[in-house]
Design a protein around this motif. Structure first.
Motif, PDB file in Angstrom:
ATOM      1  N   SER B 419       3.758  29.574 133.710  1.00 18.21           N
ATOM      2  CA  SER B 419       2.922  28.423 134.057  1.00 18.21           C
ATOM      3  C   SER B 419       3.208  27.618 135.220  1.00 18.21           C
ATOM      4  O   SER B 419       2.055  27.396 136.002  1.00 18.21           O
ATOM      5  CB  SER B 419       3.041  27.397 132.798  1.00 18.21           C
ATOM      6  OG  SER B 419       4.136  26.550 133.015  1.00 18.21           O
ATOM      7  N   VAL B 420       4.337  27.750 135.721  1.00 15.22           N
ATOM      8  CA  VAL B 420       4.813  27.012 136.977  1.00 15.22           C
ATOM      9  C   VAL B 420       3.968  27.855 138.022  1.00 15.22           C
ATOM     10  O   VAL B 420       3.286  27.411 138.871  1.00 15.22           O
ATOM     11  CB  VAL B 420       6.095  26.867 137.126  1.00 15.22           C
ATOM     12  CG1 VAL B 420       6.402  26.480 138.507  1.00 15.22           C
ATOM     13  CG2 VAL B 420       6.617  25.898 136.204  1.00 15.22           C
ATOM     14  N   ARG B 421       4.297  29.425 137.951  1.00 13.94           N
ATOM     15  CA  ARG B 421       3.655  30.506 138.891  1.00 13.94           C
ATOM     16  C   ARG B 421       2.237  30.168 138.927  1.00 13.94           C
ATOM     17  O   ARG B 421       1.497  30.196 139.846  1.00 13.94           O
ATOM     18  CB  ARG B 421       4.066  31.590 138.565  1.00 13.94           C
ATOM     19  CG  ARG B 421       4.191  32.672 139.760  1.00 13.94           C
ATOM     20  CD  ARG B 421       5.062  33.696 139.435  1.00 13.94           C
ATOM     21  NE  ARG B 421       4.756  34.414 138.212  1.00 13.94           N
ATOM     22  CZ  ARG B 421       4.045  35.587 138.394  1.00 13.94           C
ATOM     23  NH1 ARG B 421       3.419  35.985 139.409  1.00 13.94           N
ATOM     24  NH2 ARG B 421       3.590  36.154 137.153  1.00 13.94           N
ATOM     25  N   THR B 582       5.309  11.612 129.165  1.00 13.44           N
ATOM     26  CA  THR B 582       3.762  11.786 128.841  1.00 13.44           C
ATOM     27  C   THR B 582       3.257  13.205 129.742  1.00 13.44           C
ATOM     28  O   THR B 582       2.271  13.583 129.773  1.00 13.44           O
ATOM     29  CB  THR B 582       2.822  10.654 129.256  1.00 13.44           C
ATOM     30  OG1 THR B 582       3.220  10.242 130.634  1.00 13.44           O
ATOM     31  CG2 THR B 582       3.122   9.407 128.436  1.00 13.44           C
ATOM     32  N   ARG B 583       4.492  13.890 130.247  1.00 14.85           N
ATOM     33  CA  ARG B 583       4.071  15.002 131.009  1.00 14.85           C
ATOM     34  C   ARG B 583       5.103  16.099 131.015  1.00 14.85           C
ATOM     35  O   ARG B 583       6.342  15.587 130.942  1.00 14.85           O
ATOM     36  CB  ARG B 583       4.073  14.478 132.583  1.00 14.85           C
ATOM     37  CG  ARG B 583       3.610  15.575 133.661  1.00 14.85           C
ATOM     38  CD  ARG B 583       2.150  16.095 133.529  1.00 14.85           C
ATOM     39  NE  ARG B 583       1.955  16.924 134.731  1.00 14.85           N
ATOM     40  CZ  ARG B 583       2.154  18.202 134.497  1.00 14.85           C
ATOM     41  NH1 ARG B 583       2.297  18.759 133.330  1.00 14.85           N
ATOM     42  NH2 ARG B 583       1.677  19.038 135.431  1.00 14.85           N
ATOM     43  N   ARG B 584       4.826  17.401 131.098  1.00 13.03           N
ATOM     44  CA  ARG B 584       5.786  18.206 131.058  1.00 13.03           C
ATOM     45  C   ARG B 584       5.645  19.331 132.353  1.00 13.03           C
ATOM     46  O   ARG B 584       4.754  20.127 132.389  1.00 13.03           O
ATOM     47  CB  ARG B 584       5.954  19.131 129.834  1.00 13.03           C
ATOM     48  CG  ARG B 584       6.352  18.508 128.672  1.00 13.03           C
ATOM     49  CD  ARG B 584       6.169  19.584 127.592  1.00 13.03           C
ATOM     50  NE  ARG B 584       6.662  18.927 126.278  1.00 13.03           N
ATOM     51  CZ  ARG B 584       6.538  19.151 124.956  1.00 13.03           C
ATOM     52  NH1 ARG B 584       5.654  20.249 124.819  1.00 13.03           N
ATOM     53  NH2 ARG B 584       6.938  18.588 124.031  1.00 13.03           N
ATOM     54  N   ILE B 585       6.160  18.822 133.588  1.00 12.10           N
ATOM     55  CA  ILE B 585       6.208  19.727 134.491  1.00 12.10           C
ATOM     56  C   ILE B 585       7.348  20.725 134.419  1.00 12.10           C
ATOM     57  O   ILE B 585       7.211  21.965 134.805  1.00 12.10           O
ATOM     58  CB  ILE B 585       6.626  18.765 135.820  1.00 12.10           C
ATOM     59  CG1 ILE B 585       5.106  17.960 136.146  1.00 12.10           C
ATOM     60  CG2 ILE B 585       6.367  19.971 137.200  1.00 12.10           C
ATOM     61  CD1 ILE B 585       5.350  17.040 137.075  1.00 12.10           C
ATOM     62  N   GLY B 586       8.443  20.266 133.930  1.00 12.83           N
ATOM     63  CA  GLY B 586       9.579  21.231 133.186  1.00 12.83           C
ATOM     64  C   GLY B 586       9.332  21.006 131.767  1.00 12.83           C
ATOM     65  O   GLY B 586       8.613  20.378 131.287  1.00 12.83           O
TER      66      GLY B 586
END
Lengths: 60, 888
Positions: B419-421, B582-586
């Motif tokens: 998902s990061v890529r 409230t967020r998931r970057i990791g």
């Protein structure tokens, strides 16, 4: 349960307010009047700010 | 107050308001607004670059601190100043009365900018903050913010009280509402979560997140729109009735929306469904408001000539879209797909940078046009409008698409880094779209400080047209009904009562429910953090870790499959303030305990890309003395804190969960968590060996090599020789795969389960096809031959092995010696029946031992010939399955 109460209350209050607006012309007029007052305030403000020497007092 | 009597609409005031407007304060707050806006945008651009240029913040305050400065700068610095500038222009016109005093205004200006914004920014940038969304300034600054809001109320509200509440225009209602309700909600959102732990505190945070937008930003933005639109068109708004319907609808419903930020969390479902219903109703109310605002622009054209009206008009469009988005996001099915993703970031940018910012700009331009000697450059404003509309639209579309992509990949169970890529192109475009946005703001400021003085007055001609007469019906009305006057008073009291109701319903009540669940399910003995762990928690908070990593496993199938048992209320009972996020970057970190080794965590903090080449996490070398092997106290404290995440639940498990199932049999959601198939389902967590699925025997593919580069090369190196950038910091060191040959079963086992107590994680988030491709790459590195020793060597080797090695490596050399389960460093001994080392590697190991394991150096006890002999013996027991031959 509480969600239903909120929905119901909101709908009742909004309906009541709307109903009054529709069936009572005097209320309707009164509810709409602030926008005209405000509009006149705006016009007066612009007129005076463009022409500072004009009369600042509003005649009744 | 005079009443209207037949045919004439009369002014409610007796003095022209032109001389009452304090243009000095309008100018001061406008310029402060732009100064803080530009700084906040710079913070925003820098943190956006981090997503694809991870080293950008290496010489700056960390990403989290800049993120804090960005959001507080936008809300309090930019919008706060813009709204104050507008209020100094609007309140005297709306009331016909001056604001309380210029001196108070100057004190408020100084307070807002030099006691709140400057110290607030400095403090969060040096690491004094609180990890709460839209409440990041520390408590000391919060006290000053509350004081400033009180001063603002004192400055502006008396004018309304002097004027009286009869015939009060809708903008006045919004201004009064915003000043009163922000004063109530700010302490609730900024202070209460410091006093109420875990999910219960998060409920108050959720209320504030929405109240900040719904009771501070939105009312003042709408006050501007209802002011600027009729002023610019020269006509009254379409319907004051609809505007008041919208006003009360918004003030009743906004406070009830807050918990929709925590859908599927442990917060009681009754509170969640209330917020969801309120969100849908709010969408209906917004449609009414927007319809009224659109109809009020009739005749102004699609792109109005007056820049103030143009910005206001666009603000209305943004408001409609963002509000409908909000209602949609509260839908449970949709929330499953997009919560924690960039979709929400796009939504918040549309709200704050689209709707509210455009309204703020409209208010400033409108007031600026009416300052007689103010510079004004209409062409620059035209350019600014085009740049801002295009930039913000592109940014929001981009983030929305990124969110949909992320959500889909998360639902599919794709590896996190996929998902990061997949997000990177969107993140790059987001930063590109910031160029027209930042440029637009610069050009806008230029248009207001450079240009002919007083040129803005030209646009005021339109509002000096002949007044629009009220309808006959409106002109012939009777004395206003007393009941109507009373209705406003009643509604005002009801509004405040409703706010209290919302806090009780969505804050206090959930707290009670969560407390009772905690009392039943939580272990009697709390497990408080040690001083080092507490210090680590403070570091985690100040660096904004919670803004990328949530600490709540939601009650959804996707979360349970990826992370494990959903978070129970008692797990956060010592969290002051909560770190739900409230967020998931990791990935979520709720179950971090026992997932990675401390060494891996230290290497990851020091240089994230050394162990995870695709990581975009900021590096924290400042916590170390030039190496992960020399961690400073902050690094050790932070890792100590990470090891506490999920620890209490793990220690209580399984007895605690078994008891919980019996104690709360009717609590379906608690049962969902207690019956989860795995408490910690983190794919990287090491599991006991065995039960690994068989992998397909493949040749090396481009896909396999890509997987290797992106996931394995950080430790094992590009060519598998155990010389990746992180290798020097890990003990035991990553295996040199060129010197090893694996049996297919063992290779599958290692990839599926990891290696216990080493940095080698399990790769369970990868498909069997991908693991097969990886296994092919691993095999391809091996240069180990099958040449054996002579019979004499094998005999000597067996003798040495039996004397010295068998207790750990076992009679069969399969790593199952009687001491294997009780080693001082519990790394499994090598299973030589399934792993063959080259002779050279064997001798190196024998001479030097393996740091980080129980394998001691034998160089001083065995001579060269004995080491050669035992090496050959161990190579001879390897059960060659022929898979090594498949490597090209």
């Amino acid at each position: 349960m509480i969600s239903a109460v909120i929905v119901l209350l909101t709908v009742i209050l909004a309906s009541g307010y709307t109903l009054l607006y529709l069936v009572r012309p005097s209320w309707r007029a009164r509810i709409e009047q602030p926008k005209h007052y405000f509009h006149q305030q705006l016009q007066q403000y612009d007129n005076v700010s463009r022409n500072p020497s004009s009369d600042h007092e509003v005649k009744p | 107050m005079r009443e209207s009597t037949g045919g004439q609409v009369q002014q409610p005031t007796n003095k022209a308001s032109a001389e009452l407007v304090d243009t000095l304060l309008v100018r001061a707050h406008s310029l402060a607004a732009f100064a803080t806006l530009l700084l906040a945008v710079v913070f925003g651009i820098v943190i956006s670059l981090q997503f694809f240029w991870p080293e950008i913040t290496s010489n700056l305050p960390s990403w989290g601190r800049l993120r804090y400065a960005h959001t507080q700068g936008i809300m309090l610095g930019w919008l706060g100043n813009a709204f104050l500038a507008f209020l100094y222009h609007a309140v005297p016109i709306l009331t016909g009365k001056p604001v309380t005093s210029r001196r108070l205004g100057l004190v408020l200006f100084g307070m807002w900018n030099f006691a709140v914004m400057v110290p607030g920014w400095i403090l969060v940038l040096v690491g004094v903050s609180q990890p709460l969304e839209w409440a990041e300034f520390p408590l000391t600054v919060d006290v000053l913010v509350i004081l400033a809001f009180a001063m603002a109320a004192w400055q502006f509200l008396p004018a309304f009280f002097q004027r009286g509440f009869e015939n009060l225009y809708v903008s006045s209602w919004y201004i009064i509402g915003a000043l009163v309700f922000t004063l109530l909600s700010y302490p609730m959102g900024n202070v209460v979560p410091e006093l109420v732990p875990g999910a219960a505190g998060a409920a108050f945070s959720g209320l504030w997140i929405h109240d900040a937008v719904g009771l501070f930003v939105t009312p003042l933005a709408l006050a501007i729109l209802y002011f600027v639109i009729p002023a610019s068109t020269g006509r009254p708004i379409f319907s004051h009735f609809l505007s008041m319907l919208g006003f009360w609808g918004l003030f009743f419903l906004y406070p009830l929306n807050g918990i929709h930020h925590y859908i599927f969390s442990v917060i009681p479902m009754a509170a969640q469904t209330t917020a969801i219903f309120a969100s849908f109703l709010l969408g209906v109310v917004v449609i009414i408001v927007v319809s009224n605002l659109v109809l009020s622009q009739r005749g102004a054209g699609l792109i109005p000539k007056d820049p103030a009206l143009r910005f206001a008009s666009m603000s209305v469009v943004f408001y409609l879209v963002v509000s409908l988005q909000g209602s949609l996001q509260a839908n449970m099915s949709f929330s499953q797909a997009i919560h924690f993703t960039d979709f929400v970031i796009g939504h918040s940018h549309l709200a704050m940078l689209g709707f509210a910012t455009f309204a703020g700009i409209a208010g400033i331009i409108h007031a600026w046009q009416r300052i007689p000697d103010a510079p004004y450059n209409a062409r620059a404003l035209d350019w600014a409008y085009m740049l801002l509309v295009s930039g913000i639209t592109l940014m929001v579309i981009d983030l929305t698409l990124a969110g949909l992509v992320q959500g889909e990949l998360w639902l599919q169970g794709a590896p996190w880094l996929e998902s990061v890529r997949a997000s990177k192109p969107y993140w790059i475009f987001r930063s590109v779209s910031a160029i027209p946005v930042a440029g637009g703001f610069v050009v806008l400021l230029y248009g207001l400080v450079k240009g002919p003085q007083g040129a803005g007055a030209a646009v005021t001609d339109v509002s000096r047209q002949a007044p629009v007469s009220p309808s006959r019906e409106e002109s012939t009305m009777q004395d206003p009904a007393r009941a109507l006057r009373m209705s406003y008073v009643v509604a005002s009291v009801a509004g405040i009562a409703f706010f209290v109701f919302s806090v009780s319903l969505l804050g206090v009540l959930p707290r009670e429910i969560l407390a009772s669940q905690t009392a039943v399910l939580g272990p009697e003995q709390e497990l408080p953090l040690t001083p080092a762990e507490l210090r680590g928690r403070e570091i985690y908070a100040r660096e904004g870790c919670a803004y990328c990593h949530s600490q709540q496993i939601r009650y959804t199938a996707a979360d349970m499959a990826r992370f494990g048992a959903p978070t129970l209320a008692w797990e956060g009972r010592l969290d002051y303030p909560h770190m739900l996020g409230t967020r998931r970057i990791g990935p979520d970190l709720s179950r971090t305990a026992n997932t990675r080794t401390a060494q891996w965590q230290l290497a990851h903090l020091y240089s994230p890309r050394s162990v995870v080449p695709q990581s975009i996490m900021p590096a924290y070398p400042e916590f170390f003395d030039a190496s992960p092997q020399r961690p400073g106290r902050e690094a050790l404290d932070l890792v100590a804190y990470l090891e506490t995440l999920g620890r209490a639940r793990e220690l209580a498990w399984p007895e605690g969960d078994i008891a919980g199932r019996a104690a709360l049999p009717d609590d379906a959601r608690a049962q969902m968590s207690l019956n989860a198939s795995e408490l910690n389902a983190h794919p990287a967590r090491n599991r006991p060996r065995g039960n690994a699925p068989g992998l397909e025997l493949l040749s090396v593919t481009e896909g396999g090599q890509r997987l290797w580069r992106e996931n394995c090369s950080g430790c094992h190196g590009q060519s598998g020789q155990g010389d990746g950038p992180a290798a020097q910091w890990l003990q035991p060191p990553p295996a040199n795969l060129a010197e090893r040959q694996y049996h297919a079963d063992l290779l599958a086992d290692i990839l599926w389960n990891g290696v216990h107590n080493t940095a080698m994680p399990a790769w369970r988030e990868r498909s069997l096809g991908e693991l097969s491709a990886l296994a092919a790459v691993v095999r391809s590195f091996s240069t180990v031959d099958s040449a054996g020793g002579n019979p004499g060597q094998l005999l000597t080797g067996e003798s040495v092995y039996t004397t010295h090695c068998v207790e750990c490596h076992g009679d069969q050399a399969d790593g199952r010696g009687f001491a294997a389960d009780n080693l001082p460093v519990p790394v499994p001994p090598t299973d030589f029946t399934r792993e063959r080392l080259s002779v050279a590697e064997s001798i190196r190991v024998l001479q030097n031992g393996v740091p980080g394991t129980s394998m001691a150096p034998w160089g001083d006890r065995l001579d060269e010939a004995e080491m050669q002999a035992v090496s050959h013996f161990l190579r001879s027991v390897f059960l060659d399955d022929g898979t090594g031959d498949s490597a090209p």
